[in-house]
Design a protein around this motif. Structure first.
Motif, short mmCIF file in Angstrom:
data_model
loop_
_atom_site.label_atom_id
_atom_site.label_comp_id
_atom_site.label_asym_id
_atom_site.label_seq_id
_atom_site.Cartn_x
_atom_site.Cartn_y
_atom_site.Cartn_z
N SER A 69 0.78 -1.31 0.12
CA SER A 69 0.00 0.15 -0.03
C SER A 69 0.95 1.11 0.05
O SER A 69 0.37 2.25 -0.25
CB SER A 69 -0.96 0.12 1.29
N VAL A 70 2.16 1.13 0.37
CA VAL A 70 3.19 2.43 0.49
C VAL A 70 3.66 2.73 -0.89
O VAL A 70 4.17 3.89 -0.92
CB VAL A 70 4.36 2.14 1.43
N SER A 71 3.26 1.85 -1.87
CA SER A 71 4.03 2.18 -3.06
C SER A 71 2.79 2.30 -4.22
O SER A 71 3.17 1.94 -5.48
CB SER A 71 4.88 1.32 -3.44
N VAL A 72 1.48 2.18 -3.91
CA VAL A 72 0.56 2.42 -4.72
C VAL A 72 0.57 3.74 -5.78
O VAL A 72 1.17 4.73 -5.53
CB VAL A 72 -1.00 2.30 -4.27
N HIS A 73 -0.10 3.80 -6.88
CA HIS A 73 -0.38 4.91 -7.66
C HIS A 73 -1.21 5.95 -6.82
O HIS A 73 -2.24 5.40 -6.15
CB HIS A 73 -0.90 4.74 -9.05
N PRO A 74 -0.91 7.23 -6.94
CA PRO A 74 -1.52 8.13 -6.07
C PRO A 74 -3.24 8.05 -6.22
O PRO A 74 -4.02 8.28 -5.52
CB PRO A 74 -1.09 9.56 -6.46
N ASP A 75 -3.43 7.93 -7.59
CA ASP A 75 -4.96 7.61 -7.99
C ASP A 75 -5.81 6.34 -7.39
O ASP A 75 -6.67 6.40 -7.30
CB ASP A 75 -5.02 7.45 -9.55
N ALA A 76 -4.67 5.23 -6.86
CA ALA A 76 -5.13 4.18 -6.21
C ALA A 76 -5.35 4.38 -4.55
O ALA A 76 -5.66 3.45 -4.05
CB ALA A 76 -4.52 3.19 -6.68
N ILE A 77 -4.93 5.44 -3.98
CA ILE A 77 -5.22 5.65 -2.55
C ILE A 77 -6.30 5.35 -2.04
O ILE A 77 -6.39 4.74 -1.02
CB ILE A 77 -4.34 6.99 -2.35
N GLU A 78 -7.45 6.03 -2.64
CA GLU A 78 -8.75 5.80 -2.00
C GLU A 78 -9.11 4.48 -1.91
O GLU A 78 -9.78 3.90 -1.03
CB GLU A 78 -9.74 6.72 -2.80
N LYS A 79 -8.74 3.72 -3.07
CA LYS A 79 -9.38 2.21 -3.19
C LYS A 79 -8.47 1.54 -2.04
O LYS A 79 -9.01 0.50 -1.55
CB LYS A 79 -9.02 1.68 -4.55
N THR A 80 -7.32 1.70 -1.85
CA THR A 80 -6.29 1.15 -0.90
C THR A 80 -6.81 1.35 0.34
O THR A 80 -6.72 0.46 1.20
CB THR A 80 -4.72 1.80 -0.96
N ILE A 81 -7.31 2.50 0.71
CA ILE A 81 -7.89 2.61 2.18
C ILE A 81 -9.08 1.93 2.46
O ILE A 81 -9.20 1.38 3.38
CB ILE A 81 -8.12 4.34 2.18
N PRO A 92 -15.85 2.15 8.59
CA PRO A 92 -15.56 3.57 8.28
C PRO A 92 -16.85 4.24 8.65
O PRO A 92 -16.37 5.45 8.92
CB PRO A 92 -15.77 3.42 6.64
N ASP A 93 -17.99 3.75 8.69
CA ASP A 93 -19.05 4.66 9.22
C ASP A 93 -18.77 5.15 10.69
O ASP A 93 -19.16 6.23 11.13
CB ASP A 93 -20.45 4.15 8.97
N ILE A 94 -18.37 4.06 11.55
CA ILE A 94 -17.87 4.36 12.85
C ILE A 94 -16.66 5.18 12.92
O ILE A 94 -16.47 5.83 14.19
CB ILE A 94 -18.13 3.12 13.69
N ASN A 95 -15.62 4.85 11.97
CA ASN A 95 -14.40 5.59 12.26
C ASN A 95 -14.29 6.50 11.17
O ASN A 95 -13.11 6.13 10.15
CB ASN A 95 -13.27 4.41 12.53
N PRO A 96 -15.11 7.31 10.81
CA PRO A 96 -15.01 8.10 9.60
C PRO A 96 -13.36 8.95 9.81
O PRO A 96 -12.85 9.19 8.54
CB PRO A 96 -15.93 9.40 9.58
N GLN A 97 -12.94 9.46 10.75
CA GLN A 97 -11.60 10.25 10.90
C GLN A 97 -10.44 9.40 10.61
O GLN A 97 -9.49 9.83 9.97
CB GLN A 97 -11.57 10.74 11.97
N LEU A 98 -10.73 7.99 10.75
CA LEU A 98 -9.59 7.11 10.42
C LEU A 98 -9.17 7.07 8.87
O LEU A 98 -8.08 7.33 8.46
CB LEU A 98 -9.69 5.80 10.79
N GLY A 99 -10.14 7.01 8.10
CA GLY A 99 -9.85 7.04 6.50
C GLY A 99 -9.35 8.33 6.06
O GLY A 99 -8.38 8.36 5.44
N VAL A 100 -9.78 9.40 6.69
CA VAL A 100 -9.07 10.84 6.30
C VAL A 100 -7.48 10.89 6.52
O VAL A 100 -6.67 11.29 5.94
CB VAL A 100 -9.91 11.90 7.04
N SER A 101 -7.28 10.30 7.96
CA SER A 101 -5.95 10.38 8.32
C SER A 101 -5.06 9.47 7.67
O SER A 101 -3.78 9.88 7.33
CB SER A 101 -5.95 10.08 10.18
N LEU A 102 -5.28 8.20 7.45
CA LEU A 102 -4.95 7.23 6.54
C LEU A 102 -4.48 7.85 5.21
O LEU A 102 -3.42 7.81 4.47
CB LEU A 102 -5.50 6.10 6.60
#
Length: 326
Positions: A69-81, A92-102
């Motif tokens: 996951s540390v070497s994916v294409h920038p466009d693939a980051i959301e999918k990686t998260i 993700p509904d219970i931990n919305p901030q985690l996805g933003v931080s990651l």
């Protein structure tokens, strides 16, 4: 113990510690209800401290998906998260901030890797005097540094006045390729006043019975200072090594809210040029033969500063704002 016995013991210790660490992580997750990534994001402030811990956690994971996951294409980051959240069974509904931080951390991590590749590409590209863009950049460097002294010819001894070694600068770019020229032009164009002052200072003798006007009539190679352009290329090498070694992660993760760019790298070069200039004056070397000693000492000072996870070499990337009063 023999060498083979010591190696066996070290291997056993390594696997023992690895298993112990995994068991500890498992127990902590059971007790807190949070995985390691959650604990880092919730307990560590944003910036280098958090991003470097996230990077180490992902790289050290037993999951191949997390490792890559540390070497994916920038466009693939959301999918990686999304994949990470699914793999770790995090809602993700219970931990919305985690996805933003990651996402912020991954943008920095992936961006740093891409910046290294971009800088490396520039370093490997040789200066080509047949390339009009290369020639235009070189002439721009002269115009920024010596606006009142027209260049009489492309091949000229005048180049020594801004610190090149001979009458054709292209030979001096061999070590750092176009990267050296890019950095010098950026410094001279964006921080013109500072660059001109550093150049002027570098040409002054340490002790002289001549006035400044008289000194400027003398040969530049007799100055007890340093060659501005050559030092600029050398400081480019220093900045490049800090980048490739990962030492600049501390700085970039603290100043770039998302992916660090070439502009961040060039602004860091401006900062290093100015700081080296001050350091050279503080060290008060006898002559240019002490350059390598002073440079190595300066390098160690910067490395030590970057060991602080809160360190930002030039926080606002506005070198000219704070450097005019030298």
């Amino acid at each position: 113990l023999s060498v083979s016995d010591r190696m066996f013991v070290q291997v056993c210790l390594y696997f023992y510690c690895k298993c112990l660490w995994r068991c500890l992580k498992f127990v902590v997750r059971k007790l807190t209800g949070r995985c390691e990534l959650q604990r880092i994001c919730y307990n560590t402030k944003p910036g280098a401290a958090r991003t470097m811990k996230i990077e180490a956690s992902l790289k050290g994971s037993k999951s191949k998906r997390l490792q890559t996951s540390v070497s994916v294409h920038p466009d693939a980051i959301e999918k990686t998260i999304d994949d990470i959240m699914e793999l770790k069974r995090i809602n993700p509904d219970i931990n919305p901030q985690l996805g933003v931080s990651l996402q912020a951390c991954l943008l920095q991590i992936v961006g740093y890797r891409n910046l290294v590749a971009e800088v490396e590409k520039l370093r490997r590209e040789p200066y080509d005097s047949e390339n009009p863009q290369h020639e235009e950049m070189l002439l721009k460097l002269w115009k920024c540094l010596k606006p009142n002294s027209p260049l009489k010819a492309r091949i000229s001894k005048q180049w020594c006045e801004i610190g090149f070694q001979g009458d054709d600068p292209k030979t001096d770019f061999r070590g750092m390729g176009l990267l050296g020229l890019y950095n010098l032009v950026y410094f001279a164009e964006r921080d013109t006043g500072v660059a001109q002052q550093v150049l002027s200072d570098s040409l002054q003798p340490k002790y002289s019975q001549f006035s400044k006007a008289e000194w400027e009539k003398k040969k530049f190679d007799k100055a007890i200072g340093y060659s501005f352009a050559i030092v600029g290329i050398n400081i480019t090498d220093l900045a490049y090594n800090l980048l490739v070694s990962g030492a600049l992660k501390t700085h970039f993760y603290n100043v770039a809210p998302e992916a660090p760019t070439l502009t961040h790298f060039q602004q860091t070069f401006c900062y290093l040029m100015h700081e080296f200039h001050k350091f050279w004056i503080e060290e008060d070397p006898l002559d240019i033969m002490e350059f390598n000693r002073v440079r190595e000492k300066f390098h160690k000072r910067i490395l030590k500063q970057l060991q602080n996870p809160d360190m930002a070499l030039c926080p606002h990337f506005a070198a000219s704002e704070s450097l005019i009063n030298m």
